[in-house]
Motif scaffolding. Structure first.
Motif, PDB file in Angstrom:
ATOM      1  N   LEU A  10       0.858  -1.172   0.000  1.00 55.27           N
ATOM      2  CA  LEU A  10       0.000   0.000   0.000  1.00 55.27           C
ATOM      3  C   LEU A  10       0.897   1.226   0.000  1.00 55.27           C
ATOM      4  CD1 LEU A  10      -2.984   0.822   0.202  1.00 55.27           C
ATOM      5  CD2 LEU A  10      -2.682   0.963   2.664  1.00 55.27           C
ATOM      6  N   THR A  11       0.845   2.001  -1.045  1.00 54.85           N
ATOM      7  CA  THR A  11       1.726   3.152  -1.181  1.00 54.85           C
ATOM      8  C   THR A  11       0.909   4.359  -1.606  1.00 54.85           C
ATOM      9  OG1 THR A  11       2.149   2.526  -3.468  1.00 54.85           O
ATOM     10  CG2 THR A  11       3.726   1.783  -1.831  1.00 54.85           C
ATOM     11  N   PRO A  12       1.426   5.578  -1.417  1.00 57.88           N
ATOM     12  CA  PRO A  12       2.706   5.876  -0.792  1.00 57.88           C
ATOM     13  C   PRO A  12       2.600   6.177   0.680  1.00 57.88           C
ATOM     14  CG  PRO A  12       1.883   7.856  -1.834  1.00 57.88           C
ATOM     15  CD  PRO A  12       0.835   6.787  -2.037  1.00 57.88           C
ATOM     16  N   ARG A  13       1.387   6.156   1.276  1.00 56.59           N
ATOM     17  CA  ARG A  13       1.211   6.606   2.653  1.00 56.59           C
ATOM     18  C   ARG A  13       0.694   5.488   3.526  1.00 56.59           C
ATOM     19  NH1 ARG A  13      -2.747  10.835   2.989  1.00 56.59           N
ATOM     20  NH2 ARG A  13      -1.754  11.380   4.931  1.00 56.59           N
ATOM     21  N   SER A  14       1.001   5.560   4.795  1.00 58.69           N
ATOM     22  CA  SER A  14       0.538   4.565   5.750  1.00 58.69           C
ATOM     23  C   SER A  14      -0.837   4.937   6.264  1.00 58.69           C
ATOM     24  CB  SER A  14       1.508   4.473   6.929  1.00 58.69           C
ATOM     25  OG  SER A  14       2.771   4.057   6.488  1.00 58.69           O
ATOM     26  N   PRO A  15      -1.678   3.969   6.632  1.00 63.77           N
ATOM     27  CA  PRO A  15      -2.996   4.270   7.139  1.00 63.77           C
ATOM     28  C   PRO A  15      -2.931   5.197   8.335  1.00 63.77           C
ATOM     29  CG  PRO A  15      -2.765   1.918   6.726  1.00 63.77           C
ATOM     30  CD  PRO A  15      -1.418   2.520   6.579  1.00 63.77           C
ATOM     31  N   GLY A  16      -3.856   6.161   8.353  1.00 66.18           N
ATOM     32  CA  GLY A  16      -3.948   7.058   9.480  1.00 66.18           C
ATOM     33  C   GLY A  16      -3.115   8.304   9.344  1.00 66.18           C
ATOM     34  N   ASP A  17      -2.241   8.398   8.352  1.00 63.32           N
ATOM     35  CA  ASP A  17      -1.459   9.610   8.169  1.00 63.32           C
ATOM     36  C   ASP A  17      -2.404  10.765   7.872  1.00 63.32           C
ATOM     37  OD1 ASP A  17       0.813   8.235   8.560  1.00 63.32           O
ATOM     38  OD2 ASP A  17       1.594   8.413   6.535  1.00 63.32           O
ATOM     39  N   ALA A  18      -2.159  11.880   8.509  1.00 67.40           N
ATOM     40  CA  ALA A  18      -3.060  13.013   8.350  1.00 67.40           C
ATOM     41  C   ALA A  18      -2.609  13.952   7.251  1.00 67.40           C
ATOM     42  CB  ALA A  18      -3.166  13.776   9.672  1.00 67.40           C
ATOM     43  N   CYS A  19      -1.322  14.031   6.986  1.00 63.76           N
ATOM     44  CA  CYS A  19      -0.829  15.012   6.032  1.00 63.76           C
ATOM     45  C   CYS A  19       0.324  14.418   5.231  1.00 63.76           C
ATOM     46  CB  CYS A  19      -0.323  16.267   6.757  1.00 63.76           C
ATOM     47  SG  CYS A  19      -1.545  17.061   7.792  1.00 63.76           S
ATOM     48  N   ALA A  20       0.445  14.829   4.000  1.00 63.47           N
ATOM     49  CA  ALA A  20       1.529  14.331   3.168  1.00 63.47           C
ATOM     50  C   ALA A  20       2.826  15.060   3.490  1.00 63.47           C
ATOM     51  CB  ALA A  20       1.175  14.526   1.700  1.00 63.47           C
ATOM     52  N   ARG A  21       3.964  14.370   3.371  1.00 62.06           N
ATOM     53  CA  ARG A  21       5.257  14.988   3.634  1.00 62.06           C
ATOM     54  C   ARG A  21       5.602  15.992   2.536  1.00 62.06           C
ATOM     55  NH1 ARG A  21       9.428  13.921   6.676  1.00 62.06           N
ATOM     56  NH2 ARG A  21       8.612  11.927   7.373  1.00 62.06           N
ATOM     57  N   SER A  22       6.146  17.106   2.953  1.00 63.73           N
ATOM     58  CA  SER A  22       6.610  18.120   2.002  1.00 63.73           C
ATOM     59  C   SER A  22       7.874  18.731   2.594  1.00 63.73           C
ATOM     60  CB  SER A  22       5.533  19.186   1.779  1.00 63.73           C
ATOM     61  OG  SER A  22       5.276  19.883   2.973  1.00 63.73           O
ATOM     62  N   SER A  23       8.226  19.956   2.181  1.00 63.05           N
ATOM     63  CA  SER A  23       9.425  20.581   2.707  1.00 63.05           C
ATOM     64  C   SER A  23       9.266  20.999   4.159  1.00 63.05           C
ATOM     65  CB  SER A  23       9.784  21.807   1.862  1.00 63.05           C
ATOM     66  OG  SER A  23       8.699  22.721   1.853  1.00 63.05           O
ATOM     67  N   GLY A  24       8.049  21.059   4.654  1.00 60.03           N
ATOM     68  CA  GLY A  24       7.794  21.411   6.042  1.00 60.03           C
ATOM     69  C   GLY A  24       6.484  20.804   6.490  1.00 60.03           C
ATOM     70  N   ASP A  25       6.256  20.861   7.796  1.00 59.87           N
ATOM     71  CA  ASP A  25       5.019  20.318   8.343  1.00 59.87           C
ATOM     72  C   ASP A  25       3.893  21.310   8.068  1.00 59.87           C
ATOM     73  OD1 ASP A  25       2.991  19.186   9.772  1.00 59.87           O
ATOM     74  OD2 ASP A  25       3.850  19.605  11.740  1.00 59.87           O
ATOM     75  N   ALA A  26       3.089  21.022   7.063  1.00 59.01           N
ATOM     76  CA  ALA A  26       2.055  21.956   6.629  1.00 59.01           C
ATOM     77  C   ALA A  26       0.666  21.562   7.108  1.00 59.01           C
ATOM     78  CB  ALA A  26       2.061  22.055   5.103  1.00 59.01           C
ATOM     79  N   CYS A  27       0.571  20.669   8.082  1.00 56.97           N
ATOM     80  CA  CYS A  27      -0.750  20.278   8.578  1.00 56.97           C
ATOM     81  C   CYS A  27      -1.501  21.505   9.068  1.00 56.97           C
ATOM     82  CB  CYS A  27      -0.611  19.285   9.725  1.00 56.97           C
ATOM     83  SG  CYS A  27      -0.246  17.612   9.189  1.00 56.97           S
ATOM     84  N   PRO A  28      -2.752  21.654   8.665  1.00 65.42           N
ATOM     85  CA  PRO A  28      -3.520  22.824   9.104  1.00 65.42           C
ATOM     86  C   PRO A  28      -3.887  22.732  10.568  1.00 65.42           C
ATOM     87  CG  PRO A  28      -4.913  21.345   7.834  1.00 65.42           C
ATOM     88  CD  PRO A  28      -3.518  20.796   7.751  1.00 65.42           C
ATOM     89  N   GLY A  29      -4.256  23.857  11.132  1.00 65.06           N
ATOM     90  CA  GLY A  29      -4.708  23.916  12.508  1.00 65.06           C
ATOM     91  C   GLY A  29      -5.830  24.919  12.638  1.00 65.06           C
ATOM     92  N   ALA A  30      -6.080  25.345  13.856  1.00 64.66           N
ATOM     93  CA  ALA A  30      -7.100  26.362  14.090  1.00 64.66           C
ATOM     94  C   ALA A  30      -6.583  27.751  13.724  1.00 64.66           C
ATOM     95  CB  ALA A  30      -7.528  26.338  15.553  1.00 64.66           C
ATOM     96  N   LEU A  31      -5.269  27.937  13.821  1.00 66.08           N
ATOM     97  CA  LEU A  31      -4.672  29.226  13.515  1.00 66.08           C
ATOM     98  C   LEU A  31      -3.939  29.230  12.183  1.00 66.08           C
ATOM     99  CD1 LEU A  31      -3.203  30.026  17.058  1.00 66.08           C
ATOM    100  CD2 LEU A  31      -5.417  30.682  16.109  1.00 66.08           C
ATOM    101  N   ARG A  32      -3.477  28.080  11.737  1.00 65.80           N
ATOM    102  CA  ARG A  32      -2.830  27.956  10.432  1.00 65.80           C
ATOM    103  C   ARG A  32      -3.844  27.347   9.466  1.00 65.80           C
ATOM    104  NH1 ARG A  32       2.540  24.392   9.617  1.00 65.80           N
ATOM    105  NH2 ARG A  32       3.402  26.009  10.954  1.00 65.80           N
ATOM    106  N   LEU A  33      -4.482  28.203   8.673  1.00 71.91           N
ATOM    107  CA  LEU A  33      -5.514  27.736   7.753  1.00 71.91           C
ATOM    108  C   LEU A  33      -4.867  27.202   6.483  1.00 71.91           C
ATOM    109  CD1 LEU A  33      -8.243  30.520   8.110  1.00 71.91           C
ATOM    110  CD2 LEU A  33      -7.772  28.540   9.567  1.00 71.91           C
ATOM    111  N   HIS A  34      -5.520  26.209   5.899  1.00 73.84           N
ATOM    112  CA  HIS A  34      -5.048  25.595   4.663  1.00 73.84           C
ATOM    113  C   HIS A  34      -5.972  26.011   3.527  1.00 73.84           C
ATOM    114  CE1 HIS A  34      -3.691  22.537   1.816  1.00 73.84           C
ATOM    115  NE2 HIS A  34      -4.952  22.161   1.678  1.00 73.84           N
ATOM    116  N   ARG A  35      -5.415  26.454   2.423  1.00 76.35           N
ATOM    117  CA  ARG A  35      -6.236  26.875   1.292  1.00 76.35           C
ATOM    118  C   ARG A  35      -6.604  25.648   0.455  1.00 76.35           C
ATOM    119  NH1 ARG A  35      -7.314  31.659  -0.777  1.00 76.35           N
ATOM    120  NH2 ARG A  35      -5.659  32.672   0.434  1.00 76.35           N
TER     121      ARG A  35
END
Length: 432
Positions: A10-35
């Motif tokens: 099963l590729t490329p991500r493991s079950p339960g991963d919330a965000c894909a890897r990139s140059s930084g941790d870009a997971c959204p939050g309550a204060l960091r909104l994701h477009r």
């Protein structure tokens, strides 16, 4: 038309991963909104999924005033608000802060804690994880070091029934009657310790992880280089010993299947009643949310459901009827049981299909296995264990029987709604 394919990891991500890897941790939050394609997205961390009626009403108000009106449940028991205007951040933060949902702006993305949603409500678990949950969140929000954890790092508090232990958390605390056990990553070896020391041990173990991740930049335990990951449990034991926490090793294999609470009344002998409610595709409209938030305290589950607690016994049947009338799942036999999907089109630019609409069109009799529809290969939010994986591809939809990290017997179904529904139903019912 079906096209057979060979079995593959099963590729490329493991079950339960919330965000894909990139140059930084870009997971959204309550204060960091994701477009996103349907507007800005906020992800509000709700440790253990626990919401008071006041907090639930505040979230509903935020969704209606600032977003598309709907509340989207995640596979970590959190809530996403979608369709937000880019400039709404300050108002959203104010609403959340006033409701006690933003106790620390510096820590809001690291409050990733799942907990057994039926803990203390029935007689199955060996411990009530409520005190652990409150103490762990207090310790996290008071730790400067914890701010370095990624938005993907996950803590789990399992009352001993094995439900959230199976979710693949980075650190898991497990109830064992008089004591507790700490699991580091996916290792079968656990470390027994006094139950009262559990939250402190989790925080200390997360700091050991940060030390180990310093060179590699890993976000989660599974991302560490092999030798470093294998050495991590011993490093944790050493750190705990220095902190005065006594441990002893034992063997406790991680459960392979994470079982969600069955929809319907929760039996446990308490004076107040509790009701487990399934939410089709994890999506609640304003009327549904209002019904749930007005019924009692809510526990959002990692299976995109809700457990309502504190329900008056003489009102439980009426509540179940009202929720069922509103389109929610309050008993066995629902065709929606075990059906999940990512947001898909039009909300996600990476998605190749409107998988939620396709999942609705393909809903049929309940199957033996859960099914998860993904708009692309990232499979955001999909389950663990054994399940049917439906992924939109340029050639149609690939359907696989997943066991652990292996996709077995994959087939591709061309764009034919009837053929797709039949293939999914056949795959879900395999082995009946």
């Amino acid at each position: 038309m079906l096209a057979a394919m060979s079995a593959s990891p099963l590729t490329p991500r493991s079950p339960g991963d919330a965000c894909a890897r990139s140059s930084g941790d870009a997971c959204p939050g309550a204060l960091r909104l994701h477009r996103a394609d349907d507007g800005a997205l906020a992800r509000i961390r709700i440790p253990g999924g626990v919401l008071t009626p006041h907090q639930a009403r505040a979230l509903g108000k935020a969704a209606e005033r600032l977003g598309d009106g709907e509340l989207h449940l995640t596979s970590r028991g959190n809530v996403q608000l979608r369709g937000l205007a880019p400039g709404c951040g300050a108002e959203l933060a104010g609403l959340l802060r006033g409701a006690g949902l933003l106790p620390s702006e510096r820590h809001e993305r690291v409050r990733n804690v799942v907990a057994s949603p039926l803990s203390g409500l029935d007689r199955v678990g060996a411990a009530d994880v409520g005190p652990w949950l409150a103490e762990l969140d207090r310790l996290l929000c008071g730790s400067d070091r914890a701010t370095q954890l990624s938005g993907r790092f996950l803590f789990a508090l399992d009352d001993g029934r094995g439900d959230v232990d199976a979710l693949g958390a980075d650190l898991t605390l497990i109830g064992l009657g008089a004591g507790a056990a700490l699991r580091v990553g996916s290792a079968d070896t656990v470390f027994r310790l006094p139950a009262s020391e559990g939250p402190r041990a989790l925080l200390a173990a997360s700091e050991v992880f940060l030390d180990a991740a310093g060179v590699s930049g890993a976000w989660r335990v599974e991302d560490l280089p092999g030798d470093t990951r294998d050495a991590l449990p011993d490093e944790v034991v050493t750190r705990l010993s220095r902190a005065g926490i006594t441990t002893s090793p034992g063997r406790l294999p991680r459960p392979l299947e994470a079982r969600s609470p069955a929809p319907g009344p929760v039996r446990g002998g308490r004076r107040e009643a509790a009701l487990s409610v399934g939410v089709p595709l994890g999506r609640l409209d304003p009327a549904q949310w209002q019904l749930l938030s007005g019924a009692g305290e809510m526990r959002l589950t990692p299976w995109r459901g809700v457990v309502v607690t504190g329900v008056a016994p003489d009102g439980a049947d009426a509540l179940a009827g009202a929720l069922a009338e509103a389109g929610l799942i309050t008993g066995p036999g629902s065709p929606w049981a075990g059906v999940g999907a990512c947001v898909g089109q039009p909300g996600c630019a990476k998605s190749l299909a409107d998988v939620r609409a396709q999942a609705r069109a393909a809903v049929g009799p309940p199957g033996r296995l859960p099914v998860y529809w993904s708009g692309c290969e990232r499979r955001c939010g999909h389950p663990r264990g054994e399940w049917i994986d439906v992924v939109a591809t340029p050639d149609g939809h690939r359907i696989s029987h997943v066991r652990g990290d292996r996709a077995e017997r994959p087939v591709t179904v061309r764009d034919d709604p009837a053929a797709l529904a039949a293939a999914v139903a056949g795959a879900r019912g395999a082995g009946r």
